[in-house]
Design a protein around this motif. Structure first.
Motif, PDB file in Angstrom:
ATOM      1  N   GLY A 100      24.868  30.659  42.494  1.00 24.76           N
ATOM      2  CA  GLY A 100      24.332  29.149  42.643  1.00 24.76           C
ATOM      3  C   GLY A 100      24.800  28.204  41.756  1.00 24.76           C
ATOM      4  N   ALA A 101      25.140  28.739  40.416  1.00 26.01           N
ATOM      5  CA  ALA A 101      25.323  27.757  39.575  1.00 26.01           C
ATOM      6  C   ALA A 101      26.875  27.510  39.573  1.00 26.01           C
ATOM      7  CB  ALA A 101      25.435  28.399  38.038  1.00 26.01           C
ATOM      8  N   TYR A 102      27.830  28.365  40.206  1.00 30.63           N
ATOM      9  CA  TYR A 102      29.191  27.958  40.738  1.00 30.63           C
ATOM     10  C   TYR A 102      29.035  26.972  41.882  1.00 30.63           C
ATOM     11  CZ  TYR A 102      33.866  28.894  42.957  1.00 30.63           C
ATOM     12  OH  TYR A 102      34.956  28.881  43.310  1.00 30.63           O
ATOM     13  N   ARG A 103      28.293  27.162  42.911  1.00 29.41           N
ATOM     14  CA  ARG A 103      28.236  26.030  43.868  1.00 29.41           C
ATOM     15  C   ARG A 103      27.849  24.774  43.371  1.00 29.41           C
ATOM     16  NH1 ARG A 103      23.652  25.095  47.669  1.00 29.41           N
ATOM     17  NH2 ARG A 103      24.757  23.748  49.495  1.00 29.41           N
ATOM     18  N   ASP A 104      26.557  24.688  42.372  1.00 29.55           N
ATOM     19  CA  ASP A 104      26.400  23.355  42.107  1.00 29.55           C
ATOM     20  C   ASP A 104      27.151  22.740  41.366  1.00 29.55           C
ATOM     21  OD1 ASP A 104      23.559  24.117  43.082  1.00 29.55           O
ATOM     22  OD2 ASP A 104      22.838  24.892  41.324  1.00 29.55           O
ATOM     23  N   TRP A 105      27.687  23.285  40.132  1.00 36.53           N
ATOM     24  CA  TRP A 105      28.942  22.631  39.637  1.00 36.53           C
ATOM     25  C   TRP A 105      30.037  22.160  40.709  1.00 36.53           C
ATOM     26  CZ3 TRP A 105      34.137  22.302  38.408  1.00 36.53           C
ATOM     27  CH2 TRP A 105      34.558  21.841  37.269  1.00 36.53           C
ATOM     28  N   ALA A 106      30.518  22.735  41.709  1.00 35.61           N
ATOM     29  CA  ALA A 106      31.381  22.303  42.604  1.00 35.61           C
ATOM     30  C   ALA A 106      30.798  21.176  43.133  1.00 35.61           C
ATOM     31  CB  ALA A 106      31.550  23.373  43.505  1.00 35.61           C
ATOM     32  N   LEU A 107      29.767  21.232  43.567  1.00 33.37           N
ATOM     33  CA  LEU A 107      29.091  19.990  44.272  1.00 33.37           C
ATOM     34  C   LEU A 107      29.146  18.612  43.609  1.00 33.37           C
ATOM     35  CD1 LEU A 107      26.400  21.780  46.565  1.00 33.37           C
ATOM     36  CD2 LEU A 107      28.670  21.083  47.326  1.00 33.37           C
ATOM     37  N   ARG A 111      35.887  16.220  42.623  1.00 35.17           N
ATOM     38  CA  ARG A 111      37.076  16.093  42.356  1.00 35.17           C
ATOM     39  C   ARG A 111      37.774  17.190  41.479  1.00 35.17           C
ATOM     40  NH1 ARG A 111      39.862  12.529  45.786  1.00 35.17           N
ATOM     41  NH2 ARG A 111      38.905  10.857  46.357  1.00 35.17           N
ATOM     42  N   ARG A 112      37.085  17.389  40.438  1.00 38.38           N
ATOM     43  CA  ARG A 112      37.217  18.544  39.442  1.00 38.38           C
ATOM     44  C   ARG A 112      37.719  19.938  40.082  1.00 38.38           C
ATOM     45  NH1 ARG A 112      33.853  17.108  34.083  1.00 38.38           N
ATOM     46  NH2 ARG A 112      33.501  14.919  34.532  1.00 38.38           N
ATOM     47  N   TYR A 113      36.607  20.327  41.053  1.00 35.68           N
ATOM     48  CA  TYR A 113      36.789  21.517  41.667  1.00 35.68           C
ATOM     49  C   TYR A 113      37.974  21.326  42.582  1.00 35.68           C
ATOM     50  CZ  TYR A 113      35.333  25.446  44.642  1.00 35.68           C
ATOM     51  OH  TYR A 113      35.217  26.639  45.131  1.00 35.68           O
ATOM     52  N   GLY A 114      38.309  20.286  43.151  1.00 32.21           N
ATOM     53  CA  GLY A 114      39.231  20.222  43.664  1.00 32.21           C
ATOM     54  C   GLY A 114      40.696  20.266  43.068  1.00 32.21           C
ATOM     55  N   ALA A 186      33.235  42.042  44.146  1.00 34.79           N
ATOM     56  CA  ALA A 186      33.338  40.825  43.160  1.00 34.79           C
ATOM     57  C   ALA A 186      34.209  39.984  43.945  1.00 34.79           C
ATOM     58  CB  ALA A 186      33.585  41.281  41.930  1.00 34.79           C
ATOM     59  N   ILE A 187      35.638  40.567  44.305  1.00 38.46           N
ATOM     60  CA  ILE A 187      36.536  39.711  44.963  1.00 38.46           C
ATOM     61  C   ILE A 187      35.801  39.043  46.154  1.00 38.46           C
ATOM     62  CG2 ILE A 187      38.882  39.573  46.030  1.00 38.46           C
ATOM     63  CD1 ILE A 187      39.831  41.688  43.944  1.00 38.46           C
ATOM     64  N   LEU A 188      35.334  39.705  47.000  1.00 41.58           N
ATOM     65  CA  LEU A 188      34.844  39.255  48.135  1.00 41.58           C
ATOM     66  C   LEU A 188      33.855  38.170  48.068  1.00 41.58           C
ATOM     67  CD1 LEU A 188      34.717  42.639  50.581  1.00 41.58           C
ATOM     68  CD2 LEU A 188      36.428  40.710  50.798  1.00 41.58           C
ATOM     69  N   ILE A 189      32.842  38.519  47.072  1.00 43.78           N
ATOM     70  CA  ILE A 189      31.822  37.384  46.681  1.00 43.78           C
ATOM     71  C   ILE A 189      32.505  36.037  46.381  1.00 43.78           C
ATOM     72  CG2 ILE A 189      30.315  36.769  45.490  1.00 43.78           C
ATOM     73  CD1 ILE A 189      29.069  39.390  45.284  1.00 43.78           C
ATOM     74  N   TRP A 190      33.459  36.164  45.491  1.00 43.82           N
ATOM     75  CA  TRP A 190      34.104  34.840  45.132  1.00 43.82           C
ATOM     76  C   TRP A 190      35.004  34.306  46.086  1.00 43.82           C
ATOM     77  CZ3 TRP A 190      39.112  32.814  44.518  1.00 43.82           C
ATOM     78  CH2 TRP A 190      39.118  31.817  43.671  1.00 43.82           C
ATOM     79  N   THR A 191      35.791  34.885  46.651  1.00 45.32           N
ATOM     80  CA  THR A 191      36.671  34.414  48.028  1.00 45.32           C
ATOM     81  C   THR A 191      35.773  33.756  48.883  1.00 45.32           C
ATOM     82  OG1 THR A 191      37.173  36.549  48.762  1.00 45.32           O
ATOM     83  CG2 THR A 191      38.540  35.882  47.500  1.00 45.32           C
ATOM     84  N   ARG A 192      34.766  34.386  49.486  1.00 44.30           N
ATOM     85  CA  ARG A 192      33.883  33.973  50.509  1.00 44.30           C
ATOM     86  C   ARG A 192      33.201  32.656  50.060  1.00 44.30           C
ATOM     87  NH1 ARG A 192      32.581  39.732  53.547  1.00 44.30           N
ATOM     88  NH2 ARG A 192      34.485  40.054  54.210  1.00 44.30           N
ATOM     89  N   VAL A 193      32.378  32.883  48.860  1.00 43.25           N
ATOM     90  CA  VAL A 193      31.900  31.548  48.166  1.00 43.25           C
ATOM     91  C   VAL A 193      32.663  30.417  48.238  1.00 43.25           C
ATOM     92  CG1 VAL A 193      30.404  30.859  46.270  1.00 43.25           C
ATOM     93  CG2 VAL A 193      29.787  32.917  47.280  1.00 43.25           C
ATOM     94  N   SER A 198      34.237  25.348  49.575  1.00 40.95           N
ATOM     95  CA  SER A 198      35.436  24.351  49.983  1.00 40.95           C
ATOM     96  C   SER A 198      35.128  23.644  51.196  1.00 40.95           C
ATOM     97  CB  SER A 198      36.635  25.159  50.078  1.00 40.95           C
ATOM     98  OG  SER A 198      37.012  25.529  48.870  1.00 40.95           O
ATOM     99  N   LEU A 199      34.715  24.256  52.518  1.00 38.85           N
ATOM    100  CA  LEU A 199      34.335  23.709  53.588  1.00 38.85           C
ATOM    101  C   LEU A 199      33.220  22.567  53.351  1.00 38.85           C
ATOM    102  CD1 LEU A 199      34.598  26.611  56.064  1.00 38.85           C
ATOM    103  CD2 LEU A 199      36.194  24.804  55.877  1.00 38.85           C
ATOM    104  N   GLU A 200      32.178  23.258  52.644  1.00 35.66           N
ATOM    105  CA  GLU A 200      31.088  22.187  52.310  1.00 35.66           C
ATOM    106  C   GLU A 200      31.481  20.933  52.053  1.00 35.66           C
ATOM    107  OE1 GLU A 200      26.601  22.561  50.543  1.00 35.66           O
ATOM    108  OE2 GLU A 200      28.206  23.833  49.859  1.00 35.66           O
ATOM    109  N   LEU A 201      32.531  20.786  50.759  1.00 35.93           N
ATOM    110  CA  LEU A 201      33.012  19.654  50.276  1.00 35.93           C
ATOM    111  C   LEU A 201      33.805  18.744  51.008  1.00 35.93           C
ATOM    112  CD1 LEU A 201      34.329  21.106  46.843  1.00 35.93           C
ATOM    113  CD2 LEU A 201      32.090  19.883  47.272  1.00 35.93           C
ATOM    114  N   THR A 202      34.454  19.499  52.368  1.00 35.17           N
ATOM    115  CA  THR A 202      35.046  18.451  53.274  1.00 35.17           C
ATOM    116  C   THR A 202      34.188  18.033  54.254  1.00 35.17           C
ATOM    117  OG1 THR A 202      35.520  20.493  54.583  1.00 35.17           O
ATOM    118  CG2 THR A 202      36.991  20.231  52.982  1.00 35.17           C
ATOM    119  N   GLY A 203      32.849  18.332  54.355  1.00 32.16           N
ATOM    120  CA  GLY A 203      31.971  17.821  55.034  1.00 32.16           C
ATOM    121  C   GLY A 203      31.823  18.581  56.366  1.00 32.16           C
ATOM    122  N   VAL A 204      32.209  19.698  56.374  1.00 27.56           N
ATOM    123  CA  VAL A 204      32.286  20.465  57.572  1.00 27.56           C
ATOM    124  C   VAL A 204      30.429  20.862  57.906  1.00 27.56           C
ATOM    125  CG1 VAL A 204      32.332  22.983  58.591  1.00 27.56           C
ATOM    126  CG2 VAL A 204      34.130  21.653  57.381  1.00 27.56           C
TER     127      VAL A 204
END
Length: 229
Positions: A100-107, A111-114, A186-193, A198-204
């Motif tokens: 959740g913290a990862y997603r919150d920081w990205a949102l 631009r920094r996440y990008g 661990a890899i699957l969680i990170w890649t899927r999240v 990333s899709l969320e940030l593009t407005g999907v």
């Protein structure tokens, strides 16, 4: 304290203050228009400084961007670590908090996440694949180890080649004793999240037809189910 020591201390304070101002002004440019908009000239204009003055702190744009990338990774990793600092919640809950913290920081820092994950062509070659975010990945691995069903006999993926790769990856993360299935989770969680965010940030998901957080929760549950009871 001698006058000479006082002068050195004052210069150090002024340098640290100016460096902080450079970082803040650089992030303001990135947050507004992306890393591609950042140049030494643009930074100098925004700070009412001369370009040569900026070069006293960073010898090139690449050096500046490398510094900002490292700093951004540190901020993201810190946010993830702070989400579970000092808590006594169950490991499964702590996994959700870290993600959740990862997603919150990205949102909050789109631009920094990008810059970190989506605009690699604009980054200098000095930026390596190993980053401070690896500390957060190690934290995620440790949490998954804590939820793993240690009574399970089979902790492999069923693919011997992949198992070898997962073991090597775990060693790179300084977790050499981690079983392949935990490394895979661990890899699957990170890649899927990362993919969902990333899709969320593009407005999907802007129309709210599908809730990104529910997708993320499902991916976490599936990954944990693969290693847990």
């Amino acid at each position: 304290m001698t006058n000479e020591v006082q002068a050195v201390s004052r210069r150090e304070r002024l340098r640290a203050q100016t460096l902080q101002e450079i970082e803040d002004a650089s992030f303001a440019i990135i947050d507004a228009d992306g890393v591609q908009a950042l140049s030494v000239a643009a930074l100098a204009r925004s700070m009412a400084m001369s370009a040569p003055a900026v070069y006293r702190y960073f010898p090139s744009r690449d050096a500046l961007v490398t510094h900002l990338v490292t700093l951004s990774y540190q901020q993201l990793a810190a946010a993830m670590g702070q989400s579970v600092a000092g808590g006594r919640k169950a490991p499964r809950t702590r996994v959700r908090l870290v993600v959740g913290a990862y997603r919150d920081w990205a949102l909050s820092h789109r631009r920094r996440y990008g810059m970190l994950f989506g605009e690699r062509a604009d980054l200098p070659g000095e930026v390596t694949s190993r980053t401070p975010l690896d500390q957060a990945m190690a934290l995620l691995i440790d949490l998954l180890v804590a939820v793993q069903d240690t009574a399970r006999a089979d902790t492999t993926s069923g693919d011997r080649t992949l198992d070898g790769q997962l073991r090597r990856w775990a060693r790179v993360q300084e977790r050499p004793d981690v079983a392949p299935d935990v490394a895979r989770a661990a890899i699957l969680i990170w890649t899927r999240v990362h993919g969902i965010v990333s899709l969320e940030l593009t407005g999907v998901f802007e129309d709210r037809t599908v809730e990104a957080q529910r997708l993320i929760d499902l991916e976490i549950d599936n990954a944990i189910r693969s290693i847990g009871p």
